[in-house]
Motif scaffolding. Sequence first.
Motif, short mmCIF file in Angstrom:
data_model
loop_
_atom_site.label_atom_id
_atom_site.label_comp_id
_atom_site.label_asym_id
_atom_site.label_seq_id
_atom_site.Cartn_x
_atom_site.Cartn_y
_atom_site.Cartn_z
N MET A 1 4.20 -0.84 -1.41
CA MET A 1 4.20 -0.01 -2.75
C MET A 1 4.80 1.50 -2.37
SD MET A 1 1.94 -1.66 -4.40
CE MET A 1 1.61 -0.36 -5.69
N ALA A 2 6.00 1.09 -2.24
CA ALA A 2 7.00 2.29 -2.08
C ALA A 2 8.26 1.81 -2.23
CB ALA A 2 6.60 3.07 -0.82
N LEU A 3 9.19 2.75 -2.76
CA LEU A 3 10.52 2.43 -2.94
C LEU A 3 11.28 3.66 -2.14
CD1 LEU A 3 10.85 1.36 -6.61
CD2 LEU A 3 10.84 0.01 -4.76
N GLU A 4 12.34 3.61 -1.48
CA GLU A 4 13.03 4.37 -0.48
C GLU A 4 14.52 4.32 -0.86
OE1 GLU A 4 13.52 6.45 3.73
OE2 GLU A 4 12.05 5.16 3.25
N LEU B 1 -3.06 2.08 6.87
CA LEU B 1 -2.58 2.72 5.96
C LEU B 1 -3.44 3.70 5.05
CD1 LEU B 1 -0.19 -0.15 4.44
CD2 LEU B 1 0.51 1.63 5.72
N ALA B 2 -2.88 4.53 4.29
CA ALA B 2 -3.98 5.32 3.57
C ALA B 2 -3.27 5.44 2.33
CB ALA B 2 -4.22 6.80 4.21
N GLU B 3 -3.99 6.09 1.23
CA GLU B 3 -3.37 6.31 -0.05
C GLU B 3 -2.30 7.16 -0.08
OE1 GLU B 3 -4.52 5.26 -3.37
OE2 GLU B 3 -5.47 3.46 -1.84
N THR B 4 -2.24 8.29 1.02
CA THR B 4 -1.18 9.30 1.04
C THR B 4 -0.79 9.18 2.19
OG1 THR B 4 -2.61 10.90 1.33
CG2 THR B 4 -2.31 10.55 -0.91
N LEU C 1 9.49 7.17 -3.19
CA LEU C 1 8.30 6.99 -4.40
C LEU C 1 7.15 6.25 -4.01
CD1 LEU C 1 10.73 7.05 -7.55
CD2 LEU C 1 9.99 8.99 -6.04
N HIS C 2 6.05 6.91 -3.81
CA HIS C 2 4.85 6.10 -3.40
C HIS C 2 4.13 5.62 -4.66
CE1 HIS C 2 5.13 6.39 1.00
NE2 HIS C 2 5.61 7.82 0.53
N PHE C 3 3.63 4.37 -4.72
CA PHE C 3 3.02 3.96 -6.09
C PHE C 3 1.56 3.45 -5.79
CE2 PHE C 3 7.59 3.47 -6.35
CZ PHE C 3 7.89 4.00 -7.75
N ARG C 4 1.02 3.92 -4.71
CA ARG C 4 -0.58 3.43 -4.38
C ARG C 4 -1.53 3.88 -5.61
NH1 ARG C 4 -1.24 0.45 -0.06
NH2 ARG C 4 0.38 0.62 1.63
#
Length: 255
Positions: free
Chosen positions: A173-176, A37-40, A140-143
């Motif tokens: 760390m995400a909602l879809e 995984l990565a920040e984006t 929406l990503h929240f890292r």
Amino acid sequence: MTLAARHKRPASPDPLLLPALGEAAVFLDFDGTLVDLAETPDGIHVPADLSALLTRLHERTGGATALISGRKVSDLDRFLPDFPGDVVGSHGAERRIGGRFERHSAADGPELEAVKTAARGWAEAHPGVLVEDKPVSIVLHFRQAPELLKPAEEEMAALVTAHEGFVLHHAKMALELHPEGVSKGAAVAALLDETFAGRTPFAAGDDRTDEAMMEEAISRGGLALKVGDGDSAATLYLDTPSEFRALLGAWLERT
């Protein structure tokens, strides 16, 4: 490397636990399973040998190897342009099976655009939240803003209540937000009923979004493997994507 049954981690992996590749149907998540995984979403590193590894797996399973990802099919094509197998994207809302591309009917509906507009508006008002716009959903990503995950969850749940036919999906760390009835489990079930009938399923993933496909594999007499920490329906565990890639290599060597 440790491959383990749930709640128990032996010192070394055993590829003999896995079915013969010629009899298997292999379902693989991408982010967090095959790659770190990565920040984006665009920040991931794809190992140089991954494409060749997946091509060999596809050949040895007689074509019964599929990528089952939350990413768009076009994203997977960009990161793995040489992968010859079937690809399911957006948690099952998109799929390319046998070269034929299909997309969920909600992609052209006004309700989807209304949901996307509302989610984008909330994210724009909260710096640090990264928006990933997909053909049939929005993420929406929240890292970069973990403190906003909880308030976003409440806001997105209210949005789902206001728009019939959509569900809120939780990831790392995400909602879809995506249409009802879309899941990796349903995608795997369809492949096992149609394209890969009669094969022993093996599914691997790292996230809550992968649980449905792992449960489907187990219910069909197959195996499921969880990469990383966390409770899971899977009976096998590995710690990192690099360990999982090594296991795939050992599986290829064994058979």
